[in-house]
Design an enzyme around this catalytic site. Sequence first.
Site, PDB file in Angstrom:
ATOM      1  N   ASP A  41       0.797  -1.239   0.000  1.00 48.59           N
ATOM      2  CA  ASP A  41       0.000   0.000   0.000  1.00 48.59           C
ATOM      3  C   ASP A  41       0.827   1.286   0.000  1.00 48.59           C
ATOM      4  OD1 ASP A  41      -1.991  -1.865   0.214  1.00 48.59           O
ATOM      5  OD2 ASP A  41      -2.547  -1.372   2.274  1.00 48.59           O
ATOM      6  N   LYS A 150      -6.428  -4.869  -3.345  1.00 46.21           N
ATOM      7  CA  LYS A 150      -7.015  -5.601  -2.216  1.00 46.21           C
ATOM      8  C   LYS A 150      -8.086  -4.733  -1.561  1.00 46.21           C
ATOM      9  CE  LYS A 150      -3.384  -4.517   1.214  1.00 46.21           C
ATOM     10  NZ  LYS A 150      -4.189  -3.771   2.190  1.00 46.21           N
ATOM     11  N   CYS A 183      -2.097  -3.134   7.686  1.00 41.12           N
ATOM     12  CA  CYS A 183      -2.079  -4.030   6.524  1.00 41.12           C
ATOM     13  C   CYS A 183      -0.839  -4.912   6.453  1.00 41.12           C
ATOM     14  CB  CYS A 183      -2.223  -3.214   5.250  1.00 41.12           C
ATOM     15  SG  CYS A 183      -3.834  -2.388   5.127  1.00 41.12           S
TER      16      CYS A 183
END
Length: 248
Positions: A41, A150, A183
């Site tokens: 990310d 995702k 995450c």
Amino acid sequence: MEADAPAGYRDPSGRHGAVTLPARPEPIAFDADTTVLIVVDMQNAYATKGGYLDLAGFDVSATGPVIERIAQAVAAARAAGIRVVWFQNGWDPDYVEAGGPGSPNWHKSNALKTMRRRPEMNQRLLAKGTWDYALVDALTPEPGDIVLPKPRYSGFYNTPLDSMLRARGIRTLVFTGIATNVCVESTLRDGYHREYFGIVLADATHQAGPPALQEGALRNIETFFGWVSDVAAFEAALSSDEARRIPA
């Protein structure tokens, strides 16, 4: 098994990987061809002023050096033949993938809560195709890399990650990215439950929230779910004579 042998995957003959990485709580060995580097990310949303985390009140002022160290780790991985996997967290522009009030994500996602407080931000935060969703300019996937969207914190949830890793014989996952305590840790935990060895390069990650959350996440990982190292050690391990040795 030798008492002083490093941690890490062993093949049926008992051989461990050719690369030994200094790490906490103990060194861990892996082979380049059964390892991937995962970049979690690294989007404007999480690493850039004006992105979602910044607008939601999180401090992103220290992400510059993290981006630089991720770039170093990516370069070292590519030079060693380690495939790079990039994750982008977010949803369709109408946020159907985010879930409605029947989903805990609707109640807990700080991006969704920020947009409910500030309706003018709707369809701007973590929406596919927006600046917020895009990877930061300094980090660019190359041909041969894997780029996966995702919809939740874990990279294993509703993505083809597991099948793509198993099809390539991958056993070790090396993590970088943001956020360590969300995450990164979620994906590493899910990997642990699927029998992958997870390593975090601590100085190539950053937390969402105060620094204590970074320390706590790393301590939790090294104690229960994986191993913690750093980019310099990763680079040195990959460039060692042992790492260049081709197993018999």
